[in-house]
Scaffold this motif. Structure first.
Motif, PDB file in Angstrom:
ATOM      1  N   GLY A 348       0.964  -1.672   0.171  1.00 29.34           N
ATOM      2  CA  GLY A 348      -0.113   0.341   0.530  1.00 29.34           C
ATOM      3  C   GLY A 348       0.763   1.438  -0.302  1.00 29.34           C
ATOM      4  N   ALA A 352       1.052   4.001  -2.840  1.00 28.10           N
ATOM      5  CA  ALA A 352       1.045   5.585  -2.524  1.00 28.10           C
ATOM      6  C   ALA A 352       2.092   6.930  -2.645  1.00 28.10           C
ATOM      7  CB  ALA A 352       0.261   5.344  -1.284  1.00 28.10           C
ATOM      8  N   PHE A 359       3.025   6.147   5.826  1.00 26.19           N
ATOM      9  CA  PHE A 359       1.556   5.453   5.691  1.00 26.19           C
ATOM     10  C   PHE A 359       1.112   4.769   7.097  1.00 26.19           C
ATOM     11  CE2 PHE A 359      -0.239   0.686   4.427  1.00 26.19           C
ATOM     12  CZ  PHE A 359      -1.022   1.648   3.324  1.00 26.19           C
ATOM     13  N   ALA A 456      -4.371   3.286  -2.374  1.00 23.34           N
ATOM     14  CA  ALA A 456      -3.475   2.251  -2.010  1.00 23.34           C
ATOM     15  C   ALA A 456      -4.501   2.054   0.279  1.00 23.34           C
ATOM     16  CB  ALA A 456      -2.381   3.565  -0.988  1.00 23.34           C
TER      17      ALA A 456
END
Length: 673
Positions: A348, A352, A359, A456
């Motif tokens: 993810g 992104a 994150f 994401a």
């Protein structure tokens, strides 16, 4: 009635009039005779019409006199446009001071200070309103600041304290401003609150109406229609609304018996007037506070070097919270250099383009049911492209402008490179340096960032704010808010996390104020995040060794402002010195500087070419020249008035000579280079 049939007024028959003329050498009063039938209407401060050089021109009647120094025959006052005394003595003094400070003409300043007349609105009767009751002040909130309660008590007692206020993160600053305004308005005095933009105006206006009452507050902004704006301006003039909230031009609001001025976020570019003589609302407020003795507050989450200079000089006091309170109220701030992007990421985070820590912070906030603010420096999809092989900037083959991707229009999501200057698409672009076809993103815009975050974080709502669609507020909840710099919407219960991306794009600008502006933008966004005690976290993608990043991590804007002020003093830039930028063709700039009686301490720097993107409109009606260059004139602070006077007199001589080529003079411009 012919001129021979007119009879002059019996008392003070001479009217001194300032015509609103665009020529610098005509920035002076002219004497006219007042006809007896206009005697009662022709009072100082009214709009009049006079005949000048064979044509009727508008002007303001400044004063009446018994005689004139003019040895020739005087003309007659042609008309009193309105009996409303729109130019008050206090505002007239302010207009004079601003024109002197910025080497401009009073006619130009008056166009900023007094809006156009609307006859129907002027004929409406003013409603008499009682003095508002004293508001309930949240003394616990003000006690969080050193001497905060003392400042409030000074306003309550009618004194004029001056302060530079650092609002705590998470502070309901609009309500705090409304409380100060209400305290002063309850004593029968006027208040002027100046904010950078419409979003801040709406927020402060709503807070003032809640704390003080709707009838005693008016909002002034350029977006209002002529009648609505003039009606509210008259309410301030007549004293029926004691509190004025507005954007930069409202700093001239004719509020009688002014007791307090507040300028919020004084580092914002929107507070600098783009029209001649280019005054900054902060400096106008300082001049007005000095002239009237009213209280003044410069407020914001960050601090400018100009604000720090006022504190260092003793002219204003610090209004800040103790360090332990700041640490308790601020979010946790983590800095990651761009090289840290190579750290391990989960799928993810890779999708992104986020560091793993950023994150994880976003995922944790969303899991806790909170929103995540993502600040990006540019709007659009991919606003800047470069060659993927040699990293040379991608340029248009037609005009040499920068290429960008306006959207992912192709089936593979790649889109077509398009010039940001001429708008021509270039599907067959080749690098001018190495011939390669592949392109890479230099900066990713808000649109592309929102798209990547949506992939994401599947199932999480993604909102954008920026450009033509700026959101003032976002409802609470687990969502992602992607915003361009300066367009961050408020979330009522605070964001759980904020990700400040591509910090190098803000810090790397070739601008004297890049560091100050970057910290201001970061702190404004970070102040919307919950405190670290409530789980709030900020991740800034920038090198932690940079002083600006350190100031954000420690939440210490005062230390940063002191360092900025020291750096500018070392290199001789404002506010440590005064500097004038003179723009025009080489010949016109040389003529102006030759005519100007500059101080002995003046230092002339330049010339340098001035690209179109850095130019402001010339005040002259002449067409703007193609080849514009800039010369800088620097003097010590003690010689600032002498510098402005010399440049203004030189402009008047050029105007009288009808010299070719317009010249623009800016004193202490925000952008030097």
């Amino acid at each position: 009635m012919s001129g021979t049939d007119k009879t002059a007024a019996a008392h003070a028959p001479v009217a001194r009039v300032l015509p609103l003329l665009p020529l610098a050498h005509l920035d002076r009063e002219f004497d006219y005779l007042v006809p007896a039938d206009l005697d009662e209407q022709a009072r100082p401060g009214v709009r009049v019409r006079v005949r000048f050089a064979g044509r009727l021109v508008d002007g303001f009647l400044l004063e009446r006199a018994d005689s004139s120094d003019h040895t020739g025959k005087l003309g007659w006052l042609d008309k009193v446009v309105s009996a409303e005394r729109v130019l008050t003595p206090e505002v007239r003094g302010l207009v004079d001071a601003v024109a002197q400070r910025y080497a401009g003409t009073r006619a130009d300043v008056l166009r900023l200070a007094v809006p156009p007349r609307h006859a129907k609105v002027e004929s409406e009767e003013a409603a008499e309103r009682p003095v508002p009751e004293a508001p309930k002040v949240d003394r616990d909130a003000w006690s969080a600041y050193v001497h905060g309660l003392n400042f409030v008590e000074a306003l309550e007692s009618g004194r004029g304290p001056r302060a530079v206020w650092q609002a705590l993160p998470g502070e309901d600053w609009a309500t705090r401003i409304a409380e100060l305004a209400g305290v002063v308005a309850a004593s029968g005095r006027g208040v002027v609150l100046v904010v950078p933009d419409q979003r801040d105006l709406d927020r402060v206006l709503a807070a003032c109406e809640s704390v003080i009452g709707k009838d005693d507050v008016v909002g002034l902004a350029a977006g209002l229609g002529p009648s609505a704006r003039y009606r509210r301006w008259l309410a301030a003039l007549r004293g029926t609304a004691r509190v004025v909230v507005g954007t930069r031009a409202s700093v001239f609001a004719p509020t009688p018996d002014l007791g307090l001025m507040i300028v919020w976020d004084d580092g914002d570019d929107n507070l600098s007037e783009p029209r001649s003589p280019y005054p900054h609302a902060r400096e106008v407020a300082l001049l007005r506070a000095h002239g009237t003795g009213c209280a003044l507050v410069l407020a914001g989450h960050s601090r400018t070097a100009e604000g720090q200079a006022l504190v260092d000089s003793g002219w204003a006091h610090d209004l800040v919270a103790p360090r332990d309170v700041v640490r308790a109220r601020s979010p946790k701030v983590t800095a990651l250099a761009d090289s840290d992007h190579a750290l391990a990421r989960d799928p993810g985070a890779r999708a992104a383009r986020l560091p793993a820590i950023a994150f994880a912070a976003a995922r944790q906030a969303i899991a806790a049911g909170a929103g995540v603010l993502v600040q990006v420096p540019r709007r659009g999809y991919v606003p800047s492209l470069a060659c993927a092989k040699c990293r040379a900037p991608a340029r248009c083959r037609r005009c040499n402008g920068p290429l960008s991707l306006p959207a992912a229009t192709g089936p593979d999501g790649a889109g077509t490179p398009t010039c940001r200057w001429c708008g021509v698409a270039d599907a067959n672009h080749r690098c001018h340096a190495c011939g390669a076809r592949a392109l890479r993103a230099v900066v990713v815009g808000a649109g592309r960032t929102a798209e990547e975050l949506g992939r994401a974080f599947p199932g999480v709502a993604v909102h954008t704010s920026g450009g033509a669609d700026v959101k003032a507020e976002i409802a609470p909840g687990p969502k992602l808010v992607v915003s361009t710099v300066g367009a961050e919407p408020v979330m009522p219960d605070g964001y759980g996390a904020a990700l400040l991306l591509d910090g190098w794009a803000l810090l790397g600008r070739a601008d004297l104020r890049a560091a100050e502006e970057t910290l201001r933008r970061w702190m404004t966004a970070s102040a919307l995040v919950r405190s670290h005690q409530d789980g709030g976290e900020v991740v800034v993608v920038a090198d932690s060794g940079i002083p600006t990043v350190q100031a954000l991590v420690r939440w210490d804007p005062l230390w940063h402002a002191q360092a900025q002020l020291a750096e500018r003093a070392e290199v001789g830039f404002p506010p440590a010195a005064h500097m004038a930028a003179v723009d025009g063709t080489a010949a016109s700039v040389a003529e102006l500087l030759e005519l100007a009686s500059l101080p002995d301490s003046a230092e002339v720097l330049g010339p340098v070419p001035l690209p179109p993107g850095q130019r402001l409109p010339f005040s002259s009606d002449e067409p703007e020249p193609e080849d514009v260059e800039r010369m800088l004139v620097r003097v010590p602070r003690s010689a600032g008035r002498e510098l402005a006077k010399g440049l203004a007199e030189a402009q008047a001589v050029r105007s009288a000579r009808r010299s070719a080529g317009p010249v623009r003079v800016q004193v202490d411009p925000l952008r030097i280079g």
